[in-house]
Design an enzyme around this catalytic site. Structure first.
Site, mmCIF file in Angstrom:
data_model
loop_
_atom_site.group_PDB
_atom_site.id
_atom_site.type_symbol
_atom_site.label_atom_id
_atom_site.label_comp_id
_atom_site.label_asym_id
_atom_site.label_seq_id
_atom_site.Cartn_x
_atom_site.Cartn_y
_atom_site.Cartn_z
ATOM 1 N N LYS A 185 -3.834 79.154 26.882
ATOM 2 C CA LYS A 185 -2.706 80.085 26.762
ATOM 3 C C LYS A 185 -1.600 79.488 25.877
ATOM 4 C CE LYS A 185 -5.245 82.276 29.629
ATOM 5 N NZ LYS A 185 -5.754 83.567 29.850
ATOM 6 N N VAL A 186 -0.478 80.195 25.785
ATOM 7 C CA VAL A 186 0.564 79.821 24.814
ATOM 8 C C VAL A 186 1.188 78.472 25.172
ATOM 9 C CG1 VAL A 186 2.719 80.537 23.717
ATOM 10 C CG2 VAL A 186 1.004 82.251 24.322
#
Ligand SMILES: *Cc1c(COP(=O)(O)O)cnc(C)c1O
Length: 383
Positions: A185-186
């Site tokens: 994820k980010v």
């Protein structure tokens, strides 16, 4: 041909700062939920613009906690986009409620607002829009539909920390928003998640359920509900605190790389880069392109692997997976856009430490792999 992997699909960016923060936690002796979790929650709440944030062990547990706090259970139906990671629908099943799968838009890969109405029944309690791959769902019509029919909104913002929709942060638009800090994820804490809300009543229930259903009163715990242990540790939150300081530069880098990939893909036949709707805000948790109908996607993935580039499918059409096929009785293809997305999406490498050399390599290998599959004889006779 070499099978050595030269360009991975993803690679998290961490450094000495994360190590230093973790060391500080270890020296403190306070390893479970404590001051670092509070600091991490404060940073996310401020960034997303919400009153309350609760760190959890994953986005999956954040979503489960949300449904439990809303007392969604047996007899209730929850609208879930069909093209998503199974966790979105699994948590509905864990609560004894029924996920009702809704088709998506083939360009944004997100829930098709026009498809919601035909799945509405007197049992519908909530909707879980997913901001897939870091692009916001078209939230205005989704929120209007929810308001009109008195539905709760649980945003699956697993991929969408830092993303936004017409000036509003992903995760801040529904009753609750849930983030993931899985390494793809980010930002990442290894494993981890967070649920955010502006609703004081829901916040109190989430806090209670996150930690065994216990509240401290007069120096001891009293247990008021059958809760979970869905806490995040301070060891993990220490990473999160540093990762939040990196968020802006991580998002900027992802957008830059996505532009670089788009430019290189412009001349490659057989593949369409991800759409940019008018609200944009995309953070490119994943860069997911769509191969043409005639292209055998899995052969392209294999061809890229042979050329040292790791890629994968976008995500899953839940109605065609065995568990949900049996639960819903849907035949494969009953939700056509989702079915097409599951067959035709290709996630290309995109990670902050990627350079121009890797972008070139991905584009060149993709061009070759697509050309090779286009000229290969069909693997089986058409039906
Ligand atoms: C990654 C992901 C999840 C699950 O997140 P975890 O933190 O691994 O539980 C849920 N939904 C979507 C859309 C995801 O991409």
């Amino acid at each position: 041909m070499s099978t050595e992997r030269r360009v991975p699909l993803a690679f998290p960016l961490t450094g000495q700062e994360e190590l230093d923060e973790i060391a500080e936690v270890l020296r403190s002796g306070r390893l479970t939920q404590g001051p670092k979790v509070a600091e991490f929650e404060g940073a996310v709440a401020e960034r997303v613009g919400v009153a309350h944030a609760f760190a959890t062990s994953s986005c999956t547990t954040a979503m489960h906690l949300s449904l439990a706090a809303m007392d969604i259970g047996p007899g209730d139906e929850v609208l879930v986009p069909d093209f998503t990671f199974p966790a979105t629908a699994n948590v509905v099943v864990q609560q004894g409620a029924t996920p009702v799968l809704v088709d998506v838009e083939l360009d944004t890969y997100n829930v098709d607002p026009d498809e919601l109405a035909r799945h509405l029944t007197p049992r519908t309690r909530a909707i879980m829009p997913v901001h897939l791959f870091g692009l916001s769902a078209d939230m205005d019509p989704v929120l209007a539909f929810a308001r009109e029919h008195g539905l709760r909104v649980v945003e699956d913002a697993a991929c969408a920390l830092g993303s936004n929709y017409r000036g509003r942060a992903c995760g801040s638009m529904g009753d609750v928003g849930c983030f993931s800090f899985h390494p793809r994820k980010v930002i990442t804490t290894g494993e981890g998640g967070m649920v955010v809300t502006d609703d004081d009543e829901l916040a109190a229930r989430i806090a209670l359920l996150r930690s065994h259903g216990g509240v401290r009163r007069a120096g001891r715990f009293t247990f008021e509900r059958a809760g979970f242990n869905y806490r995040l540790s301070d060891v993990h939150a220490a990473m999160g605190v540093v990762q939040m300081r990196r968020l802006d530069s991580l998002v900027a880098r992802r957008r830059e790389l996505a532009t670089g990939l788009r430019e290189r893909l412009a001349g490659v036949p057989g593949i369409t880069p991800p759409a940019v709707p008018e609200w944009d805000g995309h953070v490119y948790q994943a860069f997911v392109a769509l191969v043409d109908e005639a292209v055998e996607r899995d052969a392209v993935i294999a061809g890229l692997r042979d050329r040292g580039v790791e890629t994968t499918l976008g995500t899953y059409a839940l109605h065609a997976e065995p568990f949900f096929a049996e639960l819903t009785g849907a035949r494969p293809g009953a939700l056509p856009a989702s079915h097409a997305a599951a067959r035709r999406t290709l996630a290309l490498p995109l990670y902050p430490s990627m350079g121009d050399g890797e972008l070139d390599l991905v584009a060149d290998a993709l061009g070759e792999a697509l050309a090779a599959t286009a000229t290969a004889p069909p693997s089986e006779a058409p039906a």
